[in-house]
Structures are given as C-alpha cells and as structure tokens.
Design an enzyme around this catalytic site. Structure first.
Site, PDB file in Angstrom:
ATOM      1  CG  LEU A  71      -1.710   1.056   1.838  1.00 50.60           C
ATOM      2  CD1 LEU A  71      -2.438   1.536   0.263  1.00 50.60           C
ATOM      3  CD2 LEU A  71      -2.775   1.348   3.072  1.00 50.60           C
ATOM      4  CB  THR A  72       3.171   2.123   2.285  1.00 51.66           C
ATOM      5  OG1 THR A  72       1.998   2.437   3.858  1.00 51.66           O
ATOM      6  CG2 THR A  72       3.897   3.438   2.764  1.00 51.66           C
ATOM      7  CD  GLU A  73       2.434   4.050  -4.395  1.00 54.76           C
ATOM      8  OE1 GLU A  73       2.532   5.276  -4.895  1.00 54.76           O
ATOM      9  OE2 GLU A  73       2.209   3.398  -5.357  1.00 54.76           O
ATOM     10  CB  ALA A  77       1.870   7.427  -1.669  1.00 56.40           C
ATOM     11  CB  SER A  99      -0.927  10.073   6.362  1.00 57.00           C
ATOM     12  OG  SER A  99       0.074   9.154   7.433  1.00 57.00           O
ATOM     13  CB  ILE A 118       5.925  -3.952   1.522  1.00 62.70           C
ATOM     14  CG1 ILE A 118       5.855  -2.794   0.870  1.00 62.70           C
ATOM     15  CG2 ILE A 118       5.091  -4.824   1.438  1.00 62.70           C
ATOM     16  CD1 ILE A 118       4.602  -1.681   1.446  1.00 62.70           C
ATOM     17  CD  GLN A 145      14.570   7.607  34.402  1.00 68.07           C
ATOM     18  OE1 GLN A 145      14.724   7.567  33.061  1.00 68.07           O
ATOM     19  NE2 GLN A 145      16.038   8.620  35.362  1.00 68.07           N
ATOM     20  CD  GLU A 194      -1.659  -1.638   9.917  1.00 70.31           C
ATOM     21  OE1 GLU A 194      -2.705  -1.101   9.487  1.00 70.31           O
ATOM     22  OE2 GLU A 194      -1.538  -3.065   9.935  1.00 70.31           O
ATOM     23  CB  THR A 216       1.002   8.607  11.742  1.00 67.60           C
ATOM     24  OG1 THR A 216       0.069   9.830  11.403  1.00 67.60           O
ATOM     25  CG2 THR A 216       1.510   8.695  10.801  1.00 67.60           C
TER      26      THR A 216
END
Length: 382
Positions: A124-126, A129, A131, A156, A336, A363, A365
């Site tokens: 999907l993500t490019e 492209a 969000s 991916i 901590q 999935e 932001t």
C-alpha cells in the site's frame, strides 16, 4: 461486565507458553542478527496462529478476531518483531484474500499462508504516498488479458522472506480508480529491494518493492475493479485493532519486567520497588496497560459482533491511538526503572524502547487517528 471468555484465556496460556519457550531464549540473538527464523514461522503455523480466524476449509480453526488479538498480544509481550510478523501475515497477507478473493484465489493461496508454510505482504505505502494513500502513483494497465504494473512501494512487511509467496498491491487502474492485484513472488518485473536498516523491529522483514512492466493475469485482480480504496480502508481498520493488541503486549511486557526488577534490585538497603517514586510510576503504568487492553478488546468485540463499520472504525482508531501512546510511555518508564541497565542491549527493555516508536506510525499515524476520531465526532476536520 466485559471479560474474555474461558476459551480465550486458555488460548492465551497456550500462546504465552509457546512464546516463553520457543521465542524468549533466542530473541536477543535474532535481533542482533536481524534474522527472521523461518522455522519459527513454521512452528507458529503448526500452533495454528495464522489461521485463528480463518474458516476450517482453508486450514484455519474458524475462531474469532478477538482470538487473533490475544495471540498478537502474547507474542508481542515477548518480542514485537515476531508479533508484527504475525499481525502483518494475517491482517495484511491473509485477510485481503479471505475477505475479497474469489474461491479460486482462496484455494490457491490460503492453505499455505494459514499453515505458516508461506507469508504474504500488502503493498500500500509508497515513497510519496503514506498517510495519503489516495495519492497512489503505482499504475496497472490491462492489455491482452494481463495487468501491466509500474511503480514502487515502501516499508512492506513480510515481502522478501524466503517463504514469501505473494504481495497484494494497490494500483491505479484508471484516473479515478484504485484496485488491488495479487503479484506472486518471482514474477518478472517485480523486484524486492534490499532490506531496510531500521531503528527497531530488527527481526521483522521489511522491504521496498518496485514494478517495471510487471505482468500478471487479469484474474489476479482482488475483488472488484475500482474497489481497492474501499478494501484497504476496511483492512486498515482491522489492522489498527491488531496493532493495538501488539502495543498492549509491549506495555504488559514492560510492566512485568519492571515489577520483577523493582523487587529484585536493592538500593540503599531496600528493594527498588519500595521507593514511592518507582511504585507510583509502575502503578500508573499498570492503569494505562489495563485501559489500553480494554479499548483494544472492545474494538475486537465490536468487529466480532458485526457492529456497523463506522462504529468499528472509531473504536479501532481510539484503541490504536491510546495503546501505541501507552506503549511508548511504558518503555520510558521501564527504562527509567532499570536505570543504567535499561540502556544496555542485554536487557529486553532496551529492545522494547527501540521497537515502540513504530507503533505510533504504522497502520496510520496517530495524527491520522486523531483526524479520524474527530470526523467520527462530526467535526469538519480536513
């Protein structure tokens, strides 16, 4: 009063035992080597983790989505990379084919994916492209019964393992339409780029992909032509709940490790946990873990109950937003509490610290989640 069923809790124990026995002793070395052990994927398949919510006819156990979240939480409690491998294998690999595939596609691909003999990715993500997935530039042109794909994908998961069998990619099949197409591994013109050097999730497999006149048959279209945008939005809603479960696992792991350390570590002649500042910090962490878990399993329950899509979407965004923030905060608290030891890679909290940040990004932001929640409230946010 909401609570998981006895079957869910029994399943949780099975997965926890597996994670403690088969994963925990090896995670540090796998992380250093940036190595996804295929034999462990096979073992997870033998345990039935990839087919929890898949019908029996394809090799699954026909369970519910809540059971998948239980499995992801328990694996993620020990290691986030392996948990992400499971989450992506089911949510982004199996579920698109299960939800939108033809019977032929399901019979061809699902049995091996469900058994853990194969993995699949979702492209999907490019590079330009993320969000804004509607800005997809990858194109697929239909000619002589073949889709000709050109473009690139980024980040991916499960796309370049030795057992990756396919990647489902989104592509423009017209000026105003996006479709999803199955691209088998090894297809001419389909290149898996070198693995990324990542801040965290070192064991998880992540690559960029490129397509240069990559040809696949017309029947590799997944679902209806032009429905790709709607399809991946629905897939992402489920994915956000699953990522939320992964975040709950991380936060619970941090709490467990910190409580144990605070009881065993002595300073100034007394257990570290006797210090009010430490005790209060861990009390606050326990509250956030429980709140994150309740939001996550409420969203999963809504999905299993078949509630309206808008209701599931809102619950998924709320769960993902809160749980990922809680996980990030949990790693700061745990590090901590561990003090200097928390900065050392030999202690799991250091790995959790590195792994947590992606939960606020993947999935969708957390800024996108806030936008979606605002829209669900009826606000005219852009």
């Amino acid at each position: 009063m909401f609570e998981l069923s006895g079957d869910h809790e029994t399943f949780r124990k099975v997965v926890r035992d597996f994670a403690e026995r088969e994963l925990a002793p090896h995670i540090a070395q796998w992380d250093r080597d940036r190595h996804l052990p295929v034999e462990t994927v096979h073992a997870m398949g033998d345990l039935g983790l990839f087919g929890v919510n898949v019908p029996e006819q394809y090799g699954g156990s026909a369970g519910d989505f809540t059971s998948l979240c239980v499995a992801i939480e328990e694996i993620g409690r020990v290691d986030q990379s392996i948990g992400a491998t499971l989450e992506a294998a089911v949510g982004l690999g199996i579920n698109p084919i299960l939800a939108y595939g033809t019977e032929e596609q399901k019979e061809q691909w699902l049995p091996d994916l469900v058994a853990g003999r194969a993995l699949a990715g979702f492209g999907l993500t490019e590079p330009e492209a993320g969000s804004d997935a509607g800005a997809t530039k990858t194109r697929a042109t239909l000619a002589d019964g073949m889709w000709i794909i050109n473009g690139a994908k980024a980040f991916i998961t499960n796309s370049g393992t030795p057992i990756t069998s396919l990647v489902t990619v989104t592509a423009r099949t017209g000026d105003d339409e996006i479709s999803t197409i199955i691209v088998p591994s090894g297809t001419t013109g389909f290149t898996v780029e070198p693995a990324y050097e990542k801040l965290g999730w070192h064991i998880s497999d992540t690559h960029g992909l490129s397509f240069a006149d990559c040809r696949v048959p017309e029947e590799n279209l997944l679902g209806r032509r032009g429905n790709g945008f709607r399809q991946f939005l629905a897939i992402l809603d489920e994915g956000r709940i699953a990522i939320s479960a992964l975040a709950v696992g991380l936060a619970q792991g941090c709490l467990d490790l910190s409580v144990k350390y605070a009881n065993e570590r002595h300073t100034f002649g007394a257990p570290l946990g006797s210090r009010q500042s430490v005790a209060f910090a861990l009390s606050d962490l326990a509250v956030s873990v429980e709140a994150a878990r309740l939001l996550t399993y409420k969203a999963a329950w809504l999905k299993d109950a078949g509630r309206p899509a808008a209701q599931i979407k809102q619950a998924a965004s709320m769960a993902k937003l809160y749980s990922s923030d809680a996980a990030m905060n949990a790693t700061r608290t745990a590090t901590q509490v561990f003090g200097g030891n928390g900065f050392m890679e030999e202690f799991p909290v250091a790995r959790f610290y590195r792994d947590a940040k992606i939960l606020e990004i993947g999935e969708g932001t957390n800024e996108v989640q806030r936008m979606l929640i605002a829209r669900g409230l009826g606000l005219p946010v852009a």
